[in-house]
Write a protein that holds these residues in place. Structure first.
Motif, mmCIF file in Angstrom:
data_model
loop_
_atom_site.group_PDB
_atom_site.id
_atom_site.type_symbol
_atom_site.label_atom_id
_atom_site.label_comp_id
_atom_site.label_asym_id
_atom_site.label_seq_id
_atom_site.Cartn_x
_atom_site.Cartn_y
_atom_site.Cartn_z
ATOM 1 N N ARG A 138 39.615 44.334 10.194
ATOM 2 C CA ARG A 138 38.251 44.117 9.663
ATOM 3 C C ARG A 138 38.279 43.967 8.142
ATOM 4 O O ARG A 138 37.575 43.122 7.587
ATOM 5 N N PHE A 139 39.080 44.807 7.459
ATOM 6 C CA PHE A 139 39.199 44.720 6.001
ATOM 7 C C PHE A 139 39.615 43.304 5.594
ATOM 8 O O PHE A 139 38.953 42.659 4.784
ATOM 9 N N TYR A 140 40.724 42.811 6.156
ATOM 10 C CA TYR A 140 41.217 41.486 5.766
ATOM 11 C C TYR A 140 40.314 40.364 6.275
ATOM 12 O O TYR A 140 40.141 39.350 5.590
ATOM 13 N N THR A 182 37.080 40.395 6.544
ATOM 14 C CA THR A 182 35.954 40.321 5.617
ATOM 15 C C THR A 182 36.401 39.766 4.280
ATOM 16 O O THR A 182 35.749 38.888 3.709
ATOM 17 N N LEU A 183 37.526 40.243 3.768
ATOM 18 C CA LEU A 183 38.030 39.780 2.478
ATOM 19 C C LEU A 183 38.366 38.293 2.493
ATOM 20 O O LEU A 183 38.096 37.579 1.532
ATOM 21 N N GLU A 202 34.779 42.625 -4.688
ATOM 22 C CA GLU A 202 34.677 42.567 -3.238
ATOM 23 C C GLU A 202 35.814 43.356 -2.583
ATOM 24 O O GLU A 202 35.579 44.164 -1.671
ATOM 25 N N ALA A 203 37.049 43.155 -3.033
ATOM 26 C CA ALA A 203 38.202 43.853 -2.451
ATOM 27 C C ALA A 203 38.049 45.364 -2.581
ATOM 28 O O ALA A 203 38.266 46.111 -1.625
ATOM 29 N N SER A 208 35.255 47.065 -2.984
ATOM 30 C CA SER A 208 34.139 47.544 -2.165
ATOM 31 C C SER A 208 34.532 47.666 -0.693
ATOM 32 O O SER A 208 33.950 48.455 0.038
ATOM 33 N N LEU A 209 35.544 46.911 -0.272
ATOM 34 C CA LEU A 209 36.015 46.961 1.111
ATOM 35 C C LEU A 209 37.067 48.043 1.332
ATOM 36 O O LEU A 209 37.469 48.295 2.461
ATOM 37 N N ASP A 253 46.021 47.796 0.260
ATOM 38 C CA ASP A 253 44.937 47.757 1.238
ATOM 39 C C ASP A 253 44.708 49.169 1.782
ATOM 40 O O ASP A 253 45.433 50.100 1.400
#
Length: 139
Positions: free
Chosen positions: A21-23, A25-26, A90-91, A93-94, A119
């Motif tokens: 999900r992290f990647y 979204t990024l 953005e990164a 915030s994730l 990450d």
């Protein structure tokens, strides 16, 4: 004649769903299970597979950076040069964690063209300026 191939970098971690999900979204990607491997998730961009996230229950987070070693493998994400600050926000915030850059024991200024992170599972990645066509990021 060379057989067509699609290279995909795969990151191992103990819990692949949150990292996928992290990647996703990024990178603006979609996530789908890999055919035939229940422990592998593939992230797809409009150009095809971009990254794999694989479950490895015994995986230990990478220990980067270590002053005595080189950076080792990392994911380089190319961003339009004028969007680096926005991509960095953005990164973070994730869940990305900034990594202090050092050279010969001296800390480098964070406002460089290369932004270093780990990450949420501890893998190294950088945001780097893409110098190419404005409508498409190219290596």
């Amino acid at each position: 004649m060379t057989v067509p191939k699609t290279p995909v970098l795969v990151l191992d971690c103990s819990d692949p769903e949150p990292l996928a999900r992290f990647y996703a979204t990024l990178l603006g990607a979609t996530v789908a299970p890999a055919d035939g491997d229940p422990d592998l998730l593939l992230l797809h961009t409009p150009d095809g597979p971009a990254l794999g996230i694989r479950r490895d229950p015994g995986q230990a987070p990478p220990s980067w950076p270590r002053p005595e070693d080189s950076q080792q493998a990392h994911l380089r994400i190319l961003v339009a040069p004028d969007a680096l600050d926005e991509a960095e926000r953005e990164a973070i915030s994730l869940g990305a964690r900034p990594v202090a850059a050092e050279q010969n024991g001296t800390r480098l200024d964070r406002r460089t063209d290369l932004r270093r992170y780990t990450d949420p599972a501890g893998h190294a990645f950088v945001l780097a300026p893409a110098h190419g066509a404005p409508d498409r990021v190219s290596p």
